[in-house]
Scaffold this motif. Structure first.
Motif, short mmCIF file in Angstrom:
data_model
loop_
_atom_site.label_atom_id
_atom_site.label_comp_id
_atom_site.label_asym_id
_atom_site.label_seq_id
_atom_site.Cartn_x
_atom_site.Cartn_y
_atom_site.Cartn_z
N GLN A 291 0.82 -1.21 0.00
CA GLN A 291 0.00 0.00 0.00
C GLN A 291 0.86 1.26 0.00
OE1 GLN A 291 -3.56 0.18 -0.14
NE2 GLN A 291 -3.16 -1.92 -0.79
N THR A 292 1.96 1.24 0.74
CA THR A 292 2.83 2.42 0.77
C THR A 292 3.48 2.65 -0.59
OG1 THR A 292 4.74 1.13 1.56
CG2 THR A 292 3.33 2.14 3.23
N LYS A 293 3.84 1.57 -1.27
CA LYS A 293 4.43 1.70 -2.61
C LYS A 293 3.41 2.32 -3.58
CE LYS A 293 7.77 -2.08 -2.26
NZ LYS A 293 8.15 -3.43 -2.77
N PHE A 294 2.15 1.90 -3.44
CA PHE A 294 1.11 2.43 -4.32
C PHE A 294 0.90 3.92 -4.07
CE2 PHE A 294 -3.47 3.21 -5.22
CZ PHE A 294 -3.39 3.08 -6.60
N VAL A 295 0.88 4.33 -2.80
CA VAL A 295 0.71 5.75 -2.48
C VAL A 295 1.88 6.55 -3.01
CG1 VAL A 295 0.55 7.45 -0.61
CG2 VAL A 295 -0.68 5.28 -0.42
N LEU A 296 3.10 6.05 -2.80
CA LEU A 296 4.29 6.76 -3.26
C LEU A 296 4.29 6.88 -4.78
CD1 LEU A 296 6.95 8.12 -2.58
CD2 LEU A 296 8.04 5.87 -2.61
N HIS A 297 3.92 5.81 -5.46
CA HIS A 297 3.85 5.85 -6.93
C HIS A 297 2.83 6.89 -7.40
CE1 HIS A 297 3.77 4.45 -11.08
NE2 HIS A 297 2.45 4.38 -11.00
N THR A 298 1.70 6.97 -6.71
CA THR A 298 0.67 7.94 -7.07
C THR A 298 1.17 9.36 -6.85
OG1 THR A 298 -1.05 6.36 -6.42
CG2 THR A 298 -1.72 8.65 -6.66
N LEU A 299 1.87 9.57 -5.77
CA LEU A 299 2.42 10.90 -5.48
C LEU A 299 3.39 11.34 -6.57
CD1 LEU A 299 3.05 10.53 -1.63
CD2 LEU A 299 1.55 12.22 -2.72
N ARG A 300 4.09 10.39 -7.15
CA ARG A 300 5.09 10.71 -8.16
C ARG A 300 4.50 10.86 -9.56
NH1 ARG A 300 9.73 6.31 -6.25
NH2 ARG A 300 10.75 7.65 -4.69
N THR A 301 3.31 10.36 -9.77
CA THR A 301 2.76 10.33 -11.14
C THR A 301 1.46 11.09 -11.32
OG1 THR A 301 1.66 8.21 -10.65
CG2 THR A 301 3.86 8.11 -11.63
N VAL A 302 0.81 11.48 -10.23
CA VAL A 302 -0.48 12.15 -10.32
C VAL A 302 -0.40 13.55 -9.69
CG1 VAL A 302 -2.91 12.09 -9.64
CG2 VAL A 302 -1.73 9.97 -10.28
N ALA A 303 -0.91 14.53 -10.41
CA ALA A 303 -0.86 15.91 -9.92
C ALA A 303 -2.15 16.34 -9.24
CB ALA A 303 -0.53 16.86 -11.07
N ASP A 304 -3.24 15.71 -9.57
CA ASP A 304 -4.55 16.09 -9.03
C ASP A 304 -4.61 15.79 -7.54
OD1 ASP A 304 -7.30 16.19 -8.30
OD2 ASP A 304 -7.87 15.85 -10.39
N ARG A 305 -4.76 16.85 -6.72
CA ARG A 305 -4.73 16.68 -5.27
C ARG A 305 -5.93 15.88 -4.77
NH1 ARG A 305 0.01 16.93 -3.47
NH2 ARG A 305 -0.95 16.89 -1.40
N ARG A 306 -7.06 15.98 -5.46
CA ARG A 306 -8.23 15.22 -5.03
C ARG A 306 -8.00 13.72 -5.20
NH1 ARG A 306 -12.73 18.16 -8.57
NH2 ARG A 306 -10.99 17.94 -10.04
N VAL A 307 -7.36 13.37 -6.31
CA VAL A 307 -7.03 11.96 -6.54
C VAL A 307 -6.05 11.49 -5.48
CG1 VAL A 307 -5.95 10.32 -8.12
CG2 VAL A 307 -7.47 12.11 -9.01
N LEU A 308 -5.05 12.31 -5.19
CA LEU A 308 -4.04 11.94 -4.20
C LEU A 308 -4.68 11.70 -2.83
CD1 LEU A 308 -1.16 14.41 -5.12
CD2 LEU A 308 -1.26 11.95 -5.55
N GLU A 309 -5.57 12.58 -2.43
CA GLU A 309 -6.22 12.44 -1.13
C GLU A 309 -7.08 11.19 -1.08
OE1 GLU A 309 -5.51 14.15 1.60
OE2 GLU A 309 -4.00 15.04 0.27
N THR A 310 -7.73 10.87 -2.19
CA THR A 310 -8.54 9.66 -2.26
C THR A 310 -7.67 8.42 -2.11
OG1 THR A 310 -10.19 10.73 -3.67
CG2 THR A 310 -10.13 8.33 -3.67
N VAL A 311 -6.53 8.42 -2.80
CA VAL A 311 -5.61 7.28 -2.72
C VAL A 311 -5.05 7.14 -1.32
CG1 VAL A 311 -3.38 6.40 -3.52
CG2 VAL A 311 -5.03 7.30 -5.17
N ARG A 312 -4.68 8.25 -0.70
CA ARG A 312 -4.18 8.21 0.68
C ARG A 312 -5.21 7.61 1.62
NH1 ARG A 312 0.05 11.72 1.96
NH2 ARG A 312 0.65 13.25 0.39
N TYR A 313 -6.43 8.11 1.51
CA TYR A 313 -7.50 7.64 2.39
C TYR A 313 -7.77 6.15 2.16
CZ TYR A 313 -12.22 6.87 4.17
OH TYR A 313 -13.32 6.34 4.84
N ARG A 314 -7.82 5.74 0.88
CA ARG A 314 -8.13 4.34 0.58
C ARG A 314 -7.03 3.41 1.06
NH1 ARG A 314 -12.51 2.18 0.88
NH2 ARG A 314 -11.34 0.68 2.06
N ALA A 315 -5.77 3.85 0.95
CA ALA A 315 -4.65 3.03 1.42
C ALA A 315 -4.73 2.81 2.92
CB ALA A 315 -3.32 3.70 1.05
N ALA A 316 -5.03 3.88 3.65
CA ALA A 316 -5.16 3.77 5.11
C ALA A 316 -6.32 2.85 5.47
CB ALA A 316 -5.37 5.15 5.72
#
Length: 215
Positions: free
Chosen positions: A17-42
């Motif tokens: 899950q941490t790898k997926f979050v880190l990959h998203t942070l590096r490849t996605v600029a949309d903050r809403r998407v990032l927050e969704t991924v963070r929340y879903r990972a947790a």
């Protein structure tokens, strides 16, 4: 003192899950998407545990606040003291699991870091037989079978990751069967159990297979 509560497969799932979050942070600029991924990972991590104390849950949920690779590495490192080791087992206990094998070759248990294994296994290279020991509901399950390398990559039944595979065949005697009537069950699993133990994130397939072939 840290109270262990994270099993090896759960630790692997957290790392995934941490790898997926880190990959998203590096490849996605949309903050809403990032927050969704963070929340879903947790949420995914929390839901992987049947029960947690408030402190344990807060600790695991920290995955949703980090930004940098070194922060995620520190997060994973700080969870290590909470790893719940494979249950203590002795050579005599292992021997009792395989009573018919009088020349059973058992690995040096003192050389194994039991925090990082979901199942204990070893190969007798003289007979190409794989032995697996797994803790289940307060007892140990032990199975053995022939291991044949395939020299191909594919998805392992146990860890569901693409690895170098071997074909594992177990013979067992079905209930209410006649003398000499044995049934063979085969599955493709990792050639290297060390890699499998590093990758497994769910024990359902492993347990289903072990329970279906145990004597």
């Amino acid at each position: 003192m840290s109270t262990p509560f994270i099993r090896n497969h759960q630790y692997n799932f957290i790392k995934k899950q941490t790898k997926f979050v880190l990959h998203t942070l590096r490849t996605v600029a949309d903050r809403r998407v990032l927050e969704t991924v963070r929340y879903r990972a947790a949420r995914n991590i929390i839901e992987d545990f049947p029960s947690l104390t408030e402190k344990q849950q807060q600790m695991l949920e920290q995955v949703s606040v980090y930004e940098k690779a070194d922060e995620f590495e520190q997060y994973i490192s700080e969870l290590e003291p909470y790893l719940d080791s494979f249950p203590p087992i002795t050579i005599k206990q292992i021997q009792k699991l395989f009573p018919k094998n009088k020349k059973l070759k058992i690995p040096d248990l003192s050389s194994i870091d039991f925090r990082y294994i979901t199942y204990l296994s070893w190969v007798d290279i003289t007979t190409n037989r794989l032995f697996i020991v797994y803790p289940f509901e307060g007892r140990f399950i032990g199975i053995e079978g022939r291991l044949t390398p395939t020299h191909k990559k594919g998805y392992c039944l146990f860890c569901n990751r693409q690895q170098e595979l071997a074909y594992f065949v177990v013979k067992n005697k079905p209930a209410h069967s006649s003398p000499g009537d044995y049934h063979s069950t085969g599955q493709y699993i990792c050639m290297q159990s060390h890699e499998c133990n590093q990758s497994i994130t769910d024990t359902a397939s492993l347990e289903k297979f072990l329970l279906s072939v145990q004597k």
